[in-house]
Design an enzyme around this catalytic site. Sequence first.
Site: not given
Length: 281
Positions: A199, A224-227
């Site tokens: 994030g 999915s954020l940064d995944e």
Amino acid sequence: MERRILLTECPDAKGLIAMITGACFRHQFNIIKNDQFVSETDSRFFMRTEIEGDFKNGNGDIMVNEIISSIPAGGRCRLEPESRKKILILVTKEPHVLGDLLMKSYSGAMPIDIVGVIGNYSVLEDLTAKFNIPYITVSHEGISREEHEKRMLEAIAKFKSDYIVLAKYMRILSPEFVNHFPKGKMINIHHSFLPAFMGAKPYQQAFDRGVKIIGATAHFVTESLDEGPIIAQDVIKVNHNYSAESMARAGRDVERMVLDRALSRVIADKVFIHGNKTVVF
């Protein structure tokens, strides 16, 4: 003599390498380089084969169809040309990653053609103009995220690209936006060694935690954020003398290097997406 990349992925089985290389031989293609890997967790087979020969009259397509008919069900095989890839870049305000890609394209150090740059600020327009590359500003100010993403999609549609690179594009993308693009189309450089410090403000997070290394991660963008599946990572050492700001300055070189490494492998068709992981040759 043309060169192409033969990419095969399927459930593992005996004799796959012999079968694929035999097909290359029967169709009179010379193998320049071959890499293969089998995932132990799910017995998935991956193989990248550089070949050269005469691809006229659909000879390569005939070979691919022959391989597809021979590998286990659920497998895939395709033939990719060795060619410069078209890249569209999304930016916010930081110039270091964009500048590095512009120079590498201009100098020929990386076989990419940057077709355009889109930013949510106009800050980097002058830099982009020096390389005679079109720049579109799509401001997010005063409008909803939904409206901004709609305008971003309209701007992106103006360009034909093989990959979209988020070069320090500091906006969180909604799942609806991400789902407009095929998996593996978008690549992000994140200024932390994921999965740590996801994030916003990862250098501040790292400083608050008192870490002794900082890093960067290039990954494919997913809902999915940064995944998303990680392509490349690296780190550098820091100590108690570093502030969050000096960590950020030190991290810029790592960010450039990691994105360069990741993008170089992606455009050379050396990366297979395997679930939420990657196989990188």
